[in-house]
Design a protein around this motif. Structure first.
Motif, PDB file in Angstrom:
ATOM      1  N   GLU A  70       0.834  -1.428   0.052  1.00  0.00           N
ATOM      2  CA  GLU A  70      -0.063   0.017  -0.029  1.00  0.00           C
ATOM      3  C   GLU A  70       0.849   1.194  -0.302  1.00  0.00           C
ATOM      4  OE1 GLU A  70      -2.746   0.110   3.242  1.00  0.00           O
ATOM      5  OE2 GLU A  70      -3.597  -1.944   2.723  1.00  0.00           O
ATOM      6  N   ARG A  71       2.022   1.406   0.732  1.00  0.00           N
ATOM      7  CA  ARG A  71       2.687   2.556   0.844  1.00  0.00           C
ATOM      8  C   ARG A  71       4.225   2.178   0.197  1.00  0.00           C
ATOM      9  NH1 ARG A  71       6.435   3.354   4.078  1.00  0.00           N
ATOM     10  NH2 ARG A  71       6.858   5.333   5.147  1.00  0.00           N
ATOM     11  N   ASP A  72       4.433   1.948  -0.889  1.00  0.00           N
ATOM     12  CA  ASP A  72       5.353   1.822  -1.491  1.00  0.00           C
ATOM     13  C   ASP A  72       5.996   3.211  -2.091  1.00  0.00           C
ATOM     14  OD1 ASP A  72       7.775   1.380  -2.935  1.00  0.00           O
ATOM     15  OD2 ASP A  72       6.820  -0.091  -4.232  1.00  0.00           O
ATOM     16  N   VAL A  73       6.799   3.778  -1.148  1.00  0.00           N
ATOM     17  CA  VAL A  73       7.331   5.019  -1.432  1.00  0.00           C
ATOM     18  C   VAL A  73       8.273   5.132  -2.777  1.00  0.00           C
ATOM     19  CG1 VAL A  73       9.016   6.839  -0.450  1.00  0.00           C
ATOM     20  CG2 VAL A  73       7.427   5.674   1.068  1.00  0.00           C
TER      21      VAL A  73
ATOM     22  N   ALA B 108       8.612   7.060  -8.529  1.00  0.00           N
ATOM     23  CA  ALA B 108       9.188   6.741  -9.754  1.00  0.00           C
ATOM     24  C   ALA B 108       8.649   7.646 -10.924  1.00  0.00           C
ATOM     25  CB  ALA B 108       8.739   5.101  -9.860  1.00  0.00           C
ATOM     26  N   ASP B 109       7.556   8.052 -10.787  1.00  0.00           N
ATOM     27  CA  ASP B 109       7.119   8.965 -11.749  1.00  0.00           C
ATOM     28  C   ASP B 109       7.344  10.311 -11.944  1.00  0.00           C
ATOM     29  OD1 ASP B 109       4.605  10.589 -12.802  1.00  0.00           O
ATOM     30  OD2 ASP B 109       4.572   8.741 -14.005  1.00  0.00           O
ATOM     31  N   PRO B 110       8.033  10.876 -13.122  1.00  0.00           N
ATOM     32  CA  PRO B 110       8.500  12.101 -13.019  1.00  0.00           C
ATOM     33  C   PRO B 110       7.251  13.132 -12.548  1.00  0.00           C
ATOM     34  CG  PRO B 110       8.636  11.294 -15.177  1.00  0.00           C
ATOM     35  CD  PRO B 110       8.080  10.102 -14.125  1.00  0.00           C
TER      36      PRO B 110
ATOM     37  N   VAL C  47      -4.077  14.506 -12.581  1.00  0.00           N
ATOM     38  CA  VAL C  47      -3.201  15.010 -11.553  1.00  0.00           C
ATOM     39  C   VAL C  47      -4.009  14.343 -10.211  1.00  0.00           C
ATOM     40  CG1 VAL C  47      -2.717  17.177 -10.297  1.00  0.00           C
ATOM     41  CG2 VAL C  47      -2.557  16.994 -12.809  1.00  0.00           C
ATOM     42  N   SER C  48      -5.119  14.380  -9.953  1.00  0.00           N
ATOM     43  CA  SER C  48      -5.904  13.570  -8.963  1.00  0.00           C
ATOM     44  C   SER C  48      -5.331  12.221  -8.697  1.00  0.00           C
ATOM     45  CB  SER C  48      -7.164  13.867  -9.096  1.00  0.00           C
ATOM     46  OG  SER C  48      -7.728  15.041  -8.890  1.00  0.00           O
ATOM     47  N   LYS C  49      -5.121  11.631  -9.943  1.00  0.00           N
ATOM     48  CA  LYS C  49      -4.671  10.228  -9.607  1.00  0.00           C
ATOM     49  C   LYS C  49      -3.335  10.094  -9.180  1.00  0.00           C
ATOM     50  CE  LYS C  49      -7.698   8.201 -13.172  1.00  0.00           C
ATOM     51  NZ  LYS C  49      -7.990   7.615 -14.535  1.00  0.00           N
ATOM     52  N   HIS C  50      -2.604  11.225  -9.734  1.00  0.00           N
ATOM     53  CA  HIS C  50      -1.267  11.062  -9.256  1.00  0.00           C
ATOM     54  C   HIS C  50      -0.968  11.698  -7.675  1.00  0.00           C
ATOM     55  CE1 HIS C  50       1.120  10.348 -12.864  1.00  0.00           C
ATOM     56  NE2 HIS C  50       0.385  11.136 -13.424  1.00  0.00           N
ATOM     57  N   LEU C  51      -1.800  12.349  -7.149  1.00  0.00           N
ATOM     58  CA  LEU C  51      -1.965  12.783  -6.077  1.00  0.00           C
ATOM     59  C   LEU C  51      -2.532  11.545  -5.031  1.00  0.00           C
ATOM     60  CD1 LEU C  51      -3.319  16.299  -6.472  1.00  0.00           C
ATOM     61  CD2 LEU C  51      -1.076  15.599  -5.338  1.00  0.00           C
ATOM     62  N   ALA C  52      -3.499  10.754  -5.564  1.00  0.00           N
ATOM     63  CA  ALA C  52      -3.885   9.478  -4.874  1.00  0.00           C
ATOM     64  C   ALA C  52      -2.668   8.625  -4.711  1.00  0.00           C
ATOM     65  CB  ALA C  52      -5.158   9.046  -5.732  1.00  0.00           C
ATOM     66  N   ILE C  53      -2.056   8.293  -5.519  1.00  0.00           N
ATOM     67  CA  ILE C  53      -0.828   7.524  -5.361  1.00  0.00           C
ATOM     68  C   ILE C  53      -0.016   8.142  -4.333  1.00  0.00           C
ATOM     69  CG2 ILE C  53       1.079   6.506  -6.555  1.00  0.00           C
ATOM     70  CD1 ILE C  53      -0.571   6.542  -9.102  1.00  0.00           C
TER      71      ILE C  53
ATOM     72  N   ILE D  20      14.087   6.507   1.998  1.00  0.00           N
ATOM     73  CA  ILE D  20      14.662   6.527   0.582  1.00  0.00           C
ATOM     74  C   ILE D  20      16.130   7.384   1.038  1.00  0.00           C
ATOM     75  CG2 ILE D  20      15.124   7.685  -1.588  1.00  0.00           C
ATOM     76  CD1 ILE D  20      11.874   7.494  -1.543  1.00  0.00           C
ATOM     77  N   GLN D  21      16.048   8.379   1.622  1.00  0.00           N
ATOM     78  CA  GLN D  21      17.475   9.087   2.370  1.00  0.00           C
ATOM     79  C   GLN D  21      18.336   7.799   2.772  1.00  0.00           C
ATOM     80  OE1 GLN D  21      17.019  12.053   5.014  1.00  0.00           O
ATOM     81  NE2 GLN D  21      19.263  12.483   4.629  1.00  0.00           N
ATOM     82  N   ASP D  22      17.696   7.125   3.709  1.00  0.00           N
ATOM     83  CA  ASP D  22      18.504   6.004   4.373  1.00  0.00           C
ATOM     84  C   ASP D  22      19.172   5.045   3.421  1.00  0.00           C
ATOM     85  OD1 ASP D  22      17.970   7.181   6.615  1.00  0.00           O
ATOM     86  OD2 ASP D  22      16.465   5.788   7.503  1.00  0.00           O
TER      87      ASP D  22
END
Length: 108
Positions: free
Chosen positions: A7-10, A15-17, A48-54, A82-84
């Motif tokens: 559910e929470r794959d950062v 990954a998407d620009p 844009v809403s779909k991207h925000l939902a992800i 990701i930083q870690d």
């Protein structure tokens, strides 16, 4: 991988620009409504809403209703994961570059 991680794959979320640009826009502002975010893209509000939902599913964005509009703000905490991960490779490359520099100095 656990169901919660799916559910929470950062990593998948950033990954998407377009989503990375949304993160950048939200990082530069305290909070933005959908119509202001959409103005930065050559796509409609639905896309844009779909991207925000992800991003929201990855806990990178927090949405808040104000009257009839939804305002979005960045939650940067998940980016620490990701930083870690990157910090390990930062050490890896520093070590490799130091070895390369030593090798080049020996060749002189």
């Amino acid at each position: 991988m656990s169901e919660k991680n799916l559910e929470r794959d950062v990593y998948a979320a950033i990954a998407d620009p377009t989503r990375r640009q949304l993160i950048r826009l939200l990082a530069d502002a305290e909070e933005l409504p959908l119509h202001e975010l959409t103005a930065h893209f050559q796509m409609g509000r639905t896309a844009v809403s779909k991207h925000l939902a992800i991003l929201k599913d990855a806990d990178l964005v927090i949405a808040r209703r104000v009257g009839r509009e939804t305002r979005y703000r960045l939650n940067a905490n998940p980016l620490k994961e990701i930083q870690d991960w990157i910090s390990y490779y930062e050490g890896f490359w520093k070590e490799r570059m130091a070895k390369l520099n030593l090798l080049l100095e020996e060749k002189k």
